[in-house]
Design an enzyme around this catalytic site. Structure first.
Site, short mmCIF file in Angstrom:
data_model
loop_
_atom_site.label_atom_id
_atom_site.label_comp_id
_atom_site.label_asym_id
_atom_site.label_seq_id
_atom_site.Cartn_x
_atom_site.Cartn_y
_atom_site.Cartn_z
N LYS A 225 0.92 -1.22 -0.02
CA LYS A 225 0.02 -0.05 0.18
C LYS A 225 0.71 1.33 0.01
CE LYS A 225 -4.23 -1.86 1.80
NZ LYS A 225 -5.38 -1.81 2.96
N ARG A 271 -2.78 -9.95 5.31
CA ARG A 271 -3.33 -10.15 4.21
C ARG A 271 -2.24 -9.74 3.21
NH1 ARG A 271 -6.18 -7.00 0.30
NH2 ARG A 271 -7.70 -8.15 -0.91
#
Length: 294
Positions: A225, A271
């Site tokens: 991210k 994740r």
């Protein structure tokens, strides 16, 4: 349909690794690589072989600004992958379905999904919590404000993002309870990058102990991210594995470091896109924690 209990899924112990299977043409990280069903199925099998504990299959990109997908389109993408993976795997991982659509969640459960991973925490489809409750599914309830088109403008928490996210998740826990969701199968996700600035995402990571006090297992989704850029010098581009867009490639090592730190903090699961790297990372974090506690 009632979901059978998955032994040890939510028990404490080793941090689990959830492998991401993006069946999308436009994911920020690997969009298009696994868009064709056969490629996505092969990728799922590869993640299983690399040590994934759970597979998270999704057909709609949730990157900032992503356009919404109809439930029909979403199901056309994910259902063949779910069925194909379950058919080809001799020992399949539990499957998590990344969706905000109740209709897709129901179809996924019918196809063999055990976990519903909802980035909106039930706010984008009023029927989602009902579907989860009626099927007694495991439910990942993520914190988010707005939707992928608006969330970047909704990052004001009055200087207290940890408190704001805690209060937001508490509201969603109450909504889950009211809808009849089995709270013994509830997992919380603070939603790094979803209506959070880069600094706010780091603040949440630095205060996972406070989020853990809510009393539910935590899933952390930091993989590749944008907020990880704060820890990654741009000049590292030429020294990391090729094959991804530059931003995502820069963030891979930082992702792995976060996985190790999450394991050290006894987080339930991470994740990630790169399962093999995080399997090793969570082993490091677990061993570090165990030795330091002696």
């Amino acid at each position: 349909m009632k979901i059978l209990e998955i032994p040890d899924l939510l028990t404490s112990g080793r941090t689990k690794v959830m492998g991401i299977v993006n069946v999308t043409p436009d994911s920020f990280s690997d969009g298009g690589q696994w868009f064709e069903p056969e490629k996505a199925i092969s990728h799922a099998l590869e993640l299983e072989a690399a040590g994934a504990d759970i597979l998270d299959i999704g057909g709609e990109s949730t990157r900032p600004g992503a356009e919404p997908l109809s439930a029909v389109q979403e199901q056309e993408r994910v259902l063949p992958v779910i069925r194909g993976y379950l058919d080809k795997s001799s020992n399949p991982c539990p499957i998590s379905l990344d969706t905000v659509n109740a209709e897709t969640a129901q179809a996924g459960i019918a196809a063999g999904v055990q976990i519903v991973n909802d980035i909106s925490g039930g706010t984008m489809d009023p029927q989602m919590l009902t579907v989860v409750a009626e099927n007694d599914a495991y439910y990942i309830c993520q914190h988010m404000r707005g939707n992928p088109q608006t969330m970047d403008s909704l990052c004001n928490y009055g200087g207290d993002v940890v408190g704001g996210v805690s209060r937001g998740l508490t509201e969603r826990i109450r909504a889950c309870e009211k809808a009849g969701v089995n709270l013994r199968r509830l997992i919380l996700d603070p939603g790094l990058g979803f209506a959070k600035s880069a600094q706010q995402s780091w603040e949440l990571l630095g205060n996972l102990d406070k989020l853990a006090k809510l009393g539910y297992p935590l899933l952390i989704g930091a993989s590749r991210k944008r907020f990880l850029e704060m820890a990654v010098p741009a000049q590292w581009d030429n020294h990391l594995p090729a094959g991804l867009e530059p931003g995502a490639r820069r963030r891979e090592a930082a992702t792995t470091a976060v996985s190790a730190l999450c394991a050290q903090a006894s987080i339930w699961a991470v994740r990630v896109h790169n399962v093999a790297a995080s399997v090793s990372a969570v082993a490091v974090g677990r061993l570090w924690r165990e030795i330091s506690c002696r």
